[in-house]
Motif scaffolding. Structure first.
Motif, PDB file in Angstrom:
ATOM      1  N   CYS A 172      -6.928   4.395   7.947  1.00 61.84           N
ATOM      2  CA  CYS A 172      -6.413   5.195   6.828  1.00 61.84           C
ATOM      3  C   CYS A 172      -5.999   4.258   5.691  1.00 61.84           C
ATOM      4  N   TYR A 217      -4.004   4.815   3.217  1.00 64.37           N
ATOM      5  CA  TYR A 217      -2.566   4.876   2.914  1.00 64.37           C
ATOM      6  C   TYR A 217      -1.774   4.052   3.930  1.00 64.37           C
ATOM      7  N   CYS A 218      -2.162   4.141   5.213  1.00 59.29           N
ATOM      8  CA  CYS A 218      -1.488   3.331   6.233  1.00 59.29           C
ATOM      9  C   CYS A 218      -1.654   1.838   5.909  1.00 59.29           C
ATOM     10  N   HIS A 270       1.409   8.173  10.318  1.00 55.62           N
ATOM     11  CA  HIS A 270       0.232   8.836   9.753  1.00 55.62           C
ATOM     12  C   HIS A 270       0.239  10.340  10.031  1.00 55.62           C
ATOM     13  N   HIS A 317      -3.546  11.133   4.098  1.00 60.58           N
ATOM     14  CA  HIS A 317      -2.163  10.827   4.467  1.00 60.58           C
ATOM     15  C   HIS A 317      -1.286  11.456   3.386  1.00 60.58           C
TER      16      HIS A 317
HETATM   17 ZN   LIG Z   1      -2.355   7.074   7.238  1.00 57.71          ZN
END
Ligand SMILES: [Zn+2]
Ligand SMILES: [Zn+2]
Ligand SMILES: [Zn+2]
Length: 341
Positions: free
Chosen positions: A198, A200-201, A243, A295
């Protein structure tokens, strides 16, 4: 009554509304008349001035649409979209249109007329998230709805159309995925395809490695940062560490999110002297296909400069405040625990 039209070149849907507040048009440059506080339709005792409530957190033994509530959700009097019987989609030559099917609700966040996140308790703020969650869960049963957006516009400079200050936010359910969340989903999907992670992670992990760069605040559940390619002065994002693609999926985070809201409002008000602002909750569209790569997060834009024609013409933002500078100023605001609790 609204009509949706799709720009055949960019694929962007536009909502056209004929009747919206046509009786008296307000343009931002016009003088806005002063409204007496007592006219506020969102205050306790003025329930007859709003459409009937859809949801309320109220004292036991009080009746709907009467005083005794701490939070109410009502349909918007002039909705940009409304629940219609049929989704009517039509083509006209190269053009696509739809009727304005959807929902537009107002969350009256508190019974105190001039309350704001810095004066509300953590519990009061948490109640707002619980109301969002209940309404999202309910509206999601209508499979014609594709996307739900929560928006808060604070202050006249932020485009708040109501001339009073009673704390409220909007929940809009769309029959399509709007352009901005769609662009985020598309970008996150491409990253996931290449990295199997991901985006965003990964971003949160990288930013937390350099806590003195763009991080403003973090706790066990959330990080607040100034984004690397910040579009607006003092733009802030709040991202959950764990997440999840859907905002409303996990209400055990709401208390921690309420604390984070107190942090953002106190820091922003200290640095920018209580600016008008927009806040939006970006959650995934209503489909599990986004679960792995999207996310959810919150974006906050203080309205301290006027968007110029450059941005309108090019879609490219010009920002005179580096996110590192903004983050440093916001991070260094001293907060006492009395301010939070
Ligand atoms: Zn994420
Ligand atoms: Zn009020
Ligand atoms: Zn976003």
């Amino acid at each position: 009554m609204s009509i949706l039209r799709k720009d055949p070149i960019t694929g962007r849907w536009v909502i056209l509304i004929e009747e919206r507040r046509r009786s008296r048009r307000h343009f931002p440059h016009q003088y806005r008349e002063h409204h007496e506080e007592k006219e506020c339709p969102f205050c306790e005792g003025k329930e007859h001035l709003t459409p009937p409530e859809i949801l309320a957190f109220r004292d036991k033994n009080t009746k709907p649409n009467t005083p005794g509530w701490r939070l109410r959700v009502v349909p918007d009097k002039s909705p940009i979209l409304r629940v219609e019987s049929e989704l009517d989609s039509q083509g006209s030559g190269m053009y696509d249109t739809m009727n304005g099917l959807g929902a537009h609700e107002i969350v009256i966040e508190n019974n105190i007329h001039n309350a704001a996140f810095d004066t509300m308790s953590v519990k009061m703020i948490k109640d707002i998230f619980l109301a969002y969650q209940q309404r999202i869960t309910d509206l999601a049963k209508d499979i014609r709805l594709k996307y739900m957006l929560i928006i808060k516009n604070f202050g006249a400079g932020a485009g708040a159309v109501m001339p009073f200050h009673h704390p409220h936010s909007h929940l809009v359910a769309y029959p399509f995925i709007p352009h901005v969340p769609k662009a985020e989903c598309d970008g996150a999907k491409i990253y996931w395809k290449y990295h199997n992670r991901c985006i965003y992670c990964d971003m949160v992990a990288q930013e937390l490695n350099n806590p003195n760069e763009r991080i403003i605040y973090s706790n066990e559940d959330f990080v607040m940062l100034a984004p690397f390619a910040s579009r607006f002065p003092y733009e802030m994002w709040i991202i959950p560490l764990k997440h999840s693609h859907i905002f409303s999926a996990d209400d055990t985070l709401f208390e921690s999110l309420a604390l984070t809201f107190k942090e953002f409002i106190i820091r922003m008000n200290a640095v920018l002297s209580i600016p008008p602002y927009n806040l939006v909750i970006h959650s995934a569209p209503l489909s599990d296909e986004f679960a792995e790569f999207y996310h959810w997060h919150i974006e906050i834009r203080p309205r301290i400069n006027l968007a110029a024609g450059f941005e309108w013409g090019s879609g490219t933002y010009i920002n005179a405040i580096f996110p590192e500078t903004a983050a440093k100023e916001l991070r260094e605001v001293e907060i006492k625990s009395d301010d939070i609790y």
